[in-house]
Design a protein around this motif. Structure first.
Motif, PDB file in Angstrom:
ATOM      1  N   PRO A  52       0.752  -1.559  -0.058  1.00  0.00           N
ATOM      2  CA  PRO A  52      -0.148  -0.633   0.254  1.00  0.00           C
ATOM      3  C   PRO A  52       1.192   1.017  -0.227  1.00  0.00           C
ATOM      4  O   PRO A  52       1.869   1.571   0.888  1.00  0.00           O
ATOM      5  N   VAL A  53       0.310   2.152  -0.534  1.00  0.00           N
ATOM      6  CA  VAL A  53       1.170   3.553  -1.013  1.00  0.00           C
ATOM      7  C   VAL A  53      -0.237   4.934  -0.393  1.00  0.00           C
ATOM      8  O   VAL A  53      -0.785   4.842   0.076  1.00  0.00           O
ATOM      9  N   ARG A  54       1.100   5.884   0.375  1.00  0.00           N
ATOM     10  CA  ARG A  54       0.507   6.645   0.984  1.00  0.00           C
ATOM     11  C   ARG A  54       1.178   7.984   0.530  1.00  0.00           C
ATOM     12  O   ARG A  54       2.527   8.085   0.072  1.00  0.00           O
ATOM     13  N   THR A  55       0.279   8.985   0.008  1.00  0.00           N
ATOM     14  CA  THR A  55       1.240  10.326  -0.728  1.00  0.00           C
ATOM     15  C   THR A  55       0.858  11.311   0.204  1.00  0.00           C
ATOM     16  O   THR A  55      -0.559  11.150   0.459  1.00  0.00           O
ATOM     17  N   GLY A  56       1.592  11.921   0.010  1.00  0.00           N
ATOM     18  CA  GLY A  56       2.418  13.996   0.422  1.00  0.00           C
ATOM     19  C   GLY A  56       2.819  13.295   1.733  1.00  0.00           C
ATOM     20  O   GLY A  56       2.911  13.062   2.729  1.00  0.00           O
ATOM     21  N   GLY A  57       2.854  15.074   2.017  1.00  0.00           N
ATOM     22  CA  GLY A  57       3.770  15.335   3.263  1.00  0.00           C
ATOM     23  C   GLY A  57       3.103  14.556   4.438  1.00  0.00           C
ATOM     24  O   GLY A  57       1.708  15.065   5.124  1.00  0.00           O
ATOM     25  N   PHE A  58       3.712  14.719   6.125  1.00  0.00           N
ATOM     26  CA  PHE A  58       3.564  14.300   6.813  1.00  0.00           C
ATOM     27  C   PHE A  58       3.205  15.778   7.852  1.00  0.00           C
ATOM     28  O   PHE A  58       2.460  15.842   8.708  1.00  0.00           O
ATOM     29  N   GLY A  59       3.407  17.194   7.808  1.00  0.00           N
ATOM     30  CA  GLY A  59       3.437  17.821   8.214  1.00  0.00           C
ATOM     31  C   GLY A  59       4.135  18.518   9.010  1.00  0.00           C
ATOM     32  O   GLY A  59       4.386  18.425  10.370  1.00  0.00           O
ATOM     33  N   GLY A  60       5.800  18.049   8.828  1.00  0.00           N
ATOM     34  CA  GLY A  60       6.735  18.214   9.169  1.00  0.00           C
ATOM     35  C   GLY A  60       6.694  17.411  10.135  1.00  0.00           C
ATOM     36  O   GLY A  60       6.682  16.646  10.489  1.00  0.00           O
ATOM     37  N   ALA A  61       8.005  17.191  10.908  1.00  0.00           N
ATOM     38  CA  ALA A  61       9.082  16.364  12.118  1.00  0.00           C
ATOM     39  C   ALA A  61       7.645  15.838  13.268  1.00  0.00           C
ATOM     40  O   ALA A  61       7.175  15.071  13.214  1.00  0.00           O
ATOM     41  N   ASP A  62       6.676  16.805  13.287  1.00  0.00           N
ATOM     42  CA  ASP A  62       6.006  16.390  14.185  1.00  0.00           C
ATOM     43  C   ASP A  62       4.815  15.640  13.584  1.00  0.00           C
ATOM     44  O   ASP A  62       3.588  14.545  14.589  1.00  0.00           O
ATOM     45  N   GLY A  63       4.171  16.528  12.681  1.00  0.00           N
ATOM     46  CA  GLY A  63       3.196  15.478  12.204  1.00  0.00           C
ATOM     47  C   GLY A  63       3.674  14.207  11.758  1.00  0.00           C
ATOM     48  O   GLY A  63       2.641  13.253  11.690  1.00  0.00           O
ATOM     49  N   LEU A  64       5.024  13.768  11.246  1.00  0.00           N
ATOM     50  CA  LEU A  64       5.502  12.698  11.298  1.00  0.00           C
ATOM     51  C   LEU A  64       5.065  11.445  12.573  1.00  0.00           C
ATOM     52  O   LEU A  64       5.047  10.281  12.704  1.00  0.00           O
ATOM     53  N   ALA A  65       5.554  12.391  13.825  1.00  0.00           N
ATOM     54  CA  ALA A  65       5.671  11.300  15.350  1.00  0.00           C
ATOM     55  C   ALA A  65       4.261  11.009  15.395  1.00  0.00           C
ATOM     56  O   ALA A  65       4.098  10.219  15.627  1.00  0.00           O
ATOM     57  N   ASP A  66       3.240  12.208  14.894  1.00  0.00           N
ATOM     58  CA  ASP A  66       1.887  12.214  15.268  1.00  0.00           C
ATOM     59  C   ASP A  66       1.384  10.804  14.494  1.00  0.00           C
ATOM     60  O   ASP A  66       0.823   9.371  14.567  1.00  0.00           O
ATOM     61  N   TYR A  67       1.493  10.989  13.349  1.00  0.00           N
ATOM     62  CA  TYR A  67       1.147   9.376  12.342  1.00  0.00           C
ATOM     63  C   TYR A  67       2.176   8.229  12.738  1.00  0.00           C
ATOM     64  O   TYR A  67       1.261   7.127  12.486  1.00  0.00           O
ATOM     65  N   LEU A  68       3.455   8.153  13.184  1.00  0.00           N
ATOM     66  CA  LEU A  68       3.944   7.105  14.167  1.00  0.00           C
ATOM     67  C   LEU A  68       3.343   6.195  14.974  1.00  0.00           C
ATOM     68  O   LEU A  68       2.682   5.422  14.985  1.00  0.00           O
ATOM     69  N   VAL A  69       3.286   7.761  15.983  1.00  0.00           N
ATOM     70  CA  VAL A  69       1.828   6.688  17.028  1.00  0.00           C
ATOM     71  C   VAL A  69       1.256   6.266  17.061  1.00  0.00           C
ATOM     72  O   VAL A  69       0.411   5.068  16.955  1.00  0.00           O
TER      73      VAL A  69
END
Ligand code: NAP
Length: 261
Positions: A52-69
């Motif tokens: 599966p593919v997701r596309t587009g930014g996460f919204g910076g390091a904080d957005g990526l951290a939120d995604y990981l959690v």
């Protein structure tokens, strides 16, 4: 007695490179891995993905951290391009704050060999500024995001190779856009440079085999290359290839049954 049930390993693969495509193919073979490929969404038709593919930014390091959690990600593999420093630094910060292991795949940079005529530069702007004032035919492999910067030296006739077709900016009306996706072959790039009477080559030190053809072509035609060096990326655990990344995942993150032990 019921067998102990393992939750599949949730893996986030930051991609946009040949290495990420290779890893996605290998990861798809493991039934105990639930991997997602993340793309920035820069290219119109990315290589097909078996996961599966997701596309587009996460919204910076904080957005990526939120995604990981939020997604309960167990491990992140950063297989982005060596010049994609922003997302790589974001991955370091996000994995640290979400306490998720991070592995980066970083192909070694090209090394100058005998007969190469390279001048190395810290930035794309410096490489362009180093072109002579006298008009010349210049091959640019600096990528789509650097096209507008070529306007700093508008007197040259640029032959610009990019993945997706793009209109040149008005100040570079005479630029030739070549839309092509690697891997490239040195003989083809020699023919291309001859056909366009190229005098200078602009390149990023991406490393790897797929884009090396232009470097070999420049050496064989004795053309000067203005080579942009990589920006420094923060501290992380790095392996040089998709194969070694796969071995690391299997060794450290897959249950014994999947490892075949
Ligand atoms: P970058 O400058 O490091 O990243 C800029 C922003 O784009 C990031 O902060 C992030 O947005 C988003 N992003 C980048 N890669 C992403 C990914 N794989 N998944 C989700 N979001 C991503 O990156 P870039 O140099 O523009 O490169 C973009 C993509 O193209 C990368 O995936 C890279 O592997 C690929 N690529 C780059 C080059 C190059 O020369 N730079 C060459 C070939 C391929 P948020 O902050 O909103 O999360």
């Amino acid at each position: 007695m019921d067998a102990i049930k393992h939750r599949p390993l949730k893996l986030l693969l930051l991609g946009g490179t040949t290495e990420a495509t290779l890893l996605a193919q290998r990861l798809a073979e493991f039934r105990d891995v639930a991997a997602t490929l993340s793309l920035a969404g820069r290219t119109r038709s990315p290589a097909p993905s078996p996961i599966p593919v997701r596309t587009g930014g996460f919204g910076g390091a904080d957005g990526l951290a939120d995604y990981l959690v939020r997604d309960a990600v167990d491990v992140v593999i950063d297989a982005t391009h060596p010049f994609a420093a922003q997302i790589s630094n974001n991955a370091i910060a996000a994995c640290s704050s979400a306490n998720v292991p991070l592995l980066a795949v970083e192909r070694p940079a090209w090394r100058r060999v005998t007969d190469d005529i390279w001048t190395e530069h810290a930035t794309v702007e410096d490489a362009i500024a180093a072109l002579p004032d006298r008009p010349a035919n210049v091959f640019s492999a600096l990528g789509r995001s650097s096209i507008s910067r070529l306007g700093a030296k508008p007197q040259h006739r640029y032959i610009i190779r990019v993945v997706d077709p793009i209109e040149p900016p008005p100040e570079l009306a005479h630029a030739v856009i070549i839309s092509a996706r690697g891997p490239f072959v040195a003989e083809d790039d020699i023919a291309l440079f001859r056909a366009h009477e190229i005098a200078y080559v602009l390149a990023k030190n991406s490393g790897g085999g797929a884009a090396y053809a232009k470097i070999e072509a420049a050496r064989r035609l004795q053309l000067p290359v203005h080579m942009v060096q990589r920006a420094a990326i923060g501290e992380r655990f790095v392996v040089p290839s998709a194969e070694e990344a796969m071995a690391w995942i299997v060794r450290h993150h897959l249950p014994r049954a999947e490892r075949g032990v």
